[in-house]
Design a protein around this motif. Structure first.
Motif, PDB file in Angstrom:
ATOM      1  N   ALA A 246       0.842  -1.195   0.000  1.00 12.12           N
ATOM      2  CA  ALA A 246       0.000   0.000   0.000  1.00 12.12           C
ATOM      3  C   ALA A 246       0.874   1.240   0.000  1.00 12.12           C
ATOM      4  O   ALA A 246       1.101   1.898   1.020  1.00 12.12           O
ATOM      5  CB  ALA A 246      -0.919  -0.006   1.214  1.00 12.12           C
ATOM      6  N   VAL A 247       1.407   1.580  -1.159  1.00 10.84           N
ATOM      7  CA  VAL A 247       2.273   2.743  -1.326  1.00 10.84           C
ATOM      8  C   VAL A 247       1.584   3.740  -2.239  1.00 10.84           C
ATOM      9  O   VAL A 247       0.654   3.393  -2.977  1.00 10.84           O
ATOM     10  CB  VAL A 247       3.640   2.315  -1.920  1.00 10.84           C
ATOM     11  N   PRO A 248       1.976   5.012  -2.180  1.00 12.65           N
ATOM     12  CA  PRO A 248       1.389   5.976  -3.121  1.00 12.65           C
ATOM     13  C   PRO A 248       1.494   5.478  -4.555  1.00 12.65           C
ATOM     14  O   PRO A 248       2.518   4.933  -4.975  1.00 12.65           O
ATOM     15  CB  PRO A 248       2.231   7.234  -2.890  1.00 12.65           C
ATOM     16  N   GLY A 249       0.398   5.640  -5.267  1.00 14.66           N
ATOM     17  CA  GLY A 249       0.334   5.165  -6.639  1.00 14.66           C
ATOM     18  C   GLY A 249      -0.247   3.764  -6.762  1.00 14.66           C
ATOM     19  O   GLY A 249      -0.587   3.330  -7.876  1.00 14.66           O
ATOM     20  N   ALA A 250      -0.375   3.038  -5.648  1.00 15.47           N
ATOM     21  CA  ALA A 250      -0.977   1.706  -5.697  1.00 15.47           C
ATOM     22  C   ALA A 250      -2.487   1.822  -5.921  1.00 15.47           C
ATOM     23  O   ALA A 250      -3.121   2.815  -5.541  1.00 15.47           O
ATOM     24  CB  ALA A 250      -0.690   0.940  -4.410  1.00 15.47           C
ATOM     25  N   VAL A 251      -3.071   0.810  -6.541  1.00 18.22           N
ATOM     26  CA  VAL A 251      -4.524   0.768  -6.779  1.00 18.22           C
ATOM     27  C   VAL A 251      -5.153  -0.275  -5.853  1.00 18.22           C
ATOM     28  O   VAL A 251      -4.702  -1.429  -5.811  1.00 18.22           O
ATOM     29  CB  VAL A 251      -4.843   0.426  -8.245  1.00 18.22           C
ATOM     30  N   VAL A 252      -6.181   0.165  -5.125  1.00 20.62           N
ATOM     31  CA  VAL A 252      -6.912  -0.723  -4.211  1.00 20.62           C
ATOM     32  C   VAL A 252      -8.252  -1.074  -4.853  1.00 20.62           C
ATOM     33  O   VAL A 252      -9.016  -0.173  -5.245  1.00 20.62           O
ATOM     34  CB  VAL A 252      -7.154  -0.061  -2.846  1.00 20.62           C
ATOM     35  N   THR A 253      -8.513  -2.366  -4.994  1.00 18.69           N
ATOM     36  CA  THR A 253      -9.822  -2.820  -5.502  1.00 18.69           C
ATOM     37  C   THR A 253     -10.644  -3.308  -4.322  1.00 18.69           C
ATOM     38  O   THR A 253     -10.265  -4.256  -3.622  1.00 18.69           O
ATOM     39  CB  THR A 253      -9.659  -3.962  -6.524  1.00 18.69           C
ATOM     40  N   TYR A 254     -11.761  -2.618  -4.087  1.00 14.53           N
ATOM     41  CA  TYR A 254     -12.674  -3.005  -3.007  1.00 14.53           C
ATOM     42  C   TYR A 254     -13.772  -3.911  -3.570  1.00 14.53           C
ATOM     43  O   TYR A 254     -14.317  -3.645  -4.654  1.00 14.53           O
ATOM     44  CB  TYR A 254     -13.314  -1.784  -2.357  1.00 14.53           C
ATOM     45  N   GLN A 255     -14.080  -4.961  -2.837  1.00 12.17           N
ATOM     46  CA  GLN A 255     -15.182  -5.872  -3.215  1.00 12.17           C
ATOM     47  C   GLN A 255     -16.199  -5.903  -2.091  1.00 12.17           C
ATOM     48  O   GLN A 255     -15.873  -6.234  -0.953  1.00 12.17           O
ATOM     49  CB  GLN A 255     -14.652  -7.273  -3.489  1.00 12.17           C
ATOM     50  N   LEU A 256     -17.440  -5.558  -2.441  1.00  8.19           N
ATOM     51  CA  LEU A 256     -18.557  -5.564  -1.486  1.00  8.19           C
ATOM     52  C   LEU A 256     -19.524  -6.662  -1.903  1.00  8.19           C
ATOM     53  O   LEU A 256     -20.023  -6.652  -3.043  1.00  8.19           O
ATOM     54  CB  LEU A 256     -19.277  -4.212  -1.491  1.00  8.19           C
ATOM     55  N   THR A 257     -19.804  -7.594  -0.993  1.00  3.36           N
ATOM     56  CA  THR A 257     -20.721  -8.700  -1.296  1.00  3.36           C
ATOM     57  C   THR A 257     -21.952  -8.578  -0.407  1.00  3.36           C
ATOM     58  O   THR A 257     -21.841  -8.635   0.834  1.00  3.36           O
ATOM     59  CB  THR A 257     -20.056 -10.065  -1.086  1.00  3.36           C
ATOM     60  N   ALA A 258     -23.121  -8.383  -1.021  1.00  2.00           N
ATOM     61  CA  ALA A 258     -24.396  -8.301  -0.303  1.00  2.00           C
ATOM     62  C   ALA A 258     -25.158  -9.598  -0.524  1.00  2.00           C
ATOM     63  O   ALA A 258     -25.414  -9.980  -1.672  1.00  2.00           O
ATOM     64  CB  ALA A 258     -25.217  -7.112  -0.787  1.00  2.00           C
ATOM     65  N   ALA A 259     -25.539 -10.265   0.567  1.00  2.00           N
ATOM     66  CA  ALA A 259     -26.253 -11.543   0.478  1.00  2.00           C
ATOM     67  C   ALA A 259     -27.553 -11.465   1.264  1.00  2.00           C
ATOM     68  O   ALA A 259     -27.588 -10.925   2.377  1.00  2.00           O
ATOM     69  CB  ALA A 259     -25.390 -12.681   1.015  1.00  2.00           C
TER      70      ALA A 259
END
Length: 331
Positions: A246-259
Motif C-alpha cells: 500500500a504505497v502511493p500510486g498503488a490501486v486498491v480494488t474493493y469488493q462488497l458482497t451483499a447476500a
C-alpha cells in the motif's frame, strides 16, 4: 349496520320437544340445513269414513297447524390449502362460514391468535366479511367486523368468506409457525344441543340449538418469511512495482458482497461506500457482478463520484447475492 337479531330474552333446556324441530335427531351431525325452512307452517286434516246402511259418510277433523322452529347451527372451515406465508407486509387467512341451520341467522365472530404450542403470536389487524363474495380481500370494499360482531344475516345453507388480516409486532425467526382460530357462534344464542330460545326463531317460533351447539371453529396457519442482509468487504492491492504494497500510486480494488438470507425477498437494497481519505476514485471502475457500470446517475444501477459510490440492487430474492467492485488510487 347491525345484522344481529334482537337480544335473547329467555332460554330453557328441553330434551323432548313437541315440535317439528325437536323431532329432528340431535345425534347425527348435519352437514347442511335440513328439511323445511324455519317459520314454515305444516298443516294437515284427518278424515274418517263410515257406512250406515247403504250410505257412506265422511267426516273431517279440525286442522292442526305446526310452525317449524328454527334450528341453530354453523360450520367453519379454512379455505387455505396450505400454510400461508406472513412477511413484514402481513398475511391474510381465509375461512368459510356456512349456516347449517334451517333459518336465516347472523353469526358472531371471534379470532384467537394467541394459541399455545406454536412459535409466535401474530397480531389480528382486522376481521373482514367478503361483501361481494369474490374470494379476494378488498380493503374499503369488504365489510369490517369488530371482534365479537356479527356477520350479515345468512340464509340456510348459505356460504360466506371471512378474511382474518394479520401482522407481526416483532419479527419471528424465519420459518416459525403460528396458528389462528376463527370461531363463529349463532347470534341468537348457543349452548348444549336442544337448548331452546323461546320466541326467538324465524316467524316467531322457538329457536333450538343444533347438534354442533350453534358454534363452529377452524384453524389457519401462517409461517414466517423473514430476511436478513449481510454485507462483507475485502480489498486487494496492486502497487506500481508489481507487488501488493500500500504505497502511493498503488490501486486498491474493493469488493462488497451483499447476500440475502432467509426465505423472504428484500426490496430497495442499495450498497454504498465512501472514498477513503488519502485516495482518489478510479473513474469507470465501478462494476456489478462483473459488469461495468457508468459513473453517471440515472442510466444504470450505479453512480460514482470523488465522494463515493452507490449501487441500487432493487428487489433481491431470498438466497441471492450480488458483488459490487470499485477501485481507488492511493494518493
Amino acid at each position: 349496520m347491525n345484522y344481529a337479531k334482537p337480544p335473547i330474552r329467555r332460554a330453557r333446556f328441553a330434551p323432548w320437544l313437541l315440535t317439528i324441530a325437536a323431532a329432528t335427531p340431535f345425534l347425527a351431525t348435519p352437514a347442511a340445513a335440513r328439511g323445511i325452512t324455519a317459520g314454515s307452517l305444516v298443516e294437515n286434516t284427518a278424515t274418517a269414513t263410515f257406512q250406515q246402511g247403504a250410505s257412506t259418510t265422511t267426516v273431517t277433523s279440525n286442522t292442526v297447524v305446526v310452525r317449524i322452529d328454527e334450528l341453530l347451527d354453523v360450520s367453519v372451515a379454512s379455505l387455505d390449502g396450505a400454510n400461508v406465508p406472513i412477511t413484514a407486509s402481513g398475511a391474510v387467512l381465509r375461512f368459510q362460514v356456512e349456516n347449517t341451520g334451517n333459518g336465516p341467522e347472523a353469526f358472531n365472530l371471534l379470532v384467537d391468535a394467541a394459541l399455545a404450542g406454536d412459535d409466535f403470536d401474530p397480531a389480528v389487524v382486522a376481521i373482514v366479511w367478503d361483501s361481494n363474495n369474490n374470494g379476494i380481500y378488498e380493503p374499503g370494499t369488504d365489510l369490517l367486523i369488530t371482534p365479537g360482531g356479527a356477520t350479515p344475516v345468512m340464509a340456510p345453507d348459505a356460504l360466506g368468506t371471512v378474511f382474518v388480516v394479520l401482522e407481526w409486532t416483532t419479527p419471528p425467526a424465519d420459518g416459525d409457525l403460528a396458528q389462528v382460530r376463527l370461531t363463529a357462534t349463532a347470534a341468537t344464542g348457543s349452548g348444549p344441543a336442544g337448548t331452546v330460545f323461546a320466541g326467538e326463531g324465524e316467524g316467531g317460533g322457538d329457536a333450538v340449538v343444533g347438534a354442533q351447539n350453534a358454534t363452529g371453529n377452524a384453524l389457519g396457519t401462517v409461517f414466517s418469511q423473514t430476511a436478513t442482509v449481510t454485507l462483507s468487504k475485502s480489498a486487494t492491492i496492486a502497487d506500481p512495482f508489481g507487488g501488493t504494497e500500500a504505497v502511493p500510486g498503488a490501486v486498491v480494488t474493493y469488493q462488497l458482497t451483499a447476500a440475502v438470507n432467509g426465505s423472504a425477498p428484500v426490496s430497495d437494497l442499495v450498497v454504498s461506500d465512501v472514498i477513503p481519505t488519502g485516495t482518489s476514485y478510479v473513474a469507470a471502475s465501478l462494476r456489478l457482478d462483473g459488469a461495468s457500470l457508468t459513473d453517471a446517475a440515472g442510466d444504470d444501477a450505479g453512480t460514482a463520484s470523488p465522494a463515493g459510490i452507490a449501487v441500487d440492487l432493487g428487489t433481491v430474492a431470498a438466497g441471492a447475492s450480488h458483488v459490487v467492485t470499485f477501485q481507488v488510487a492511493i494518493d
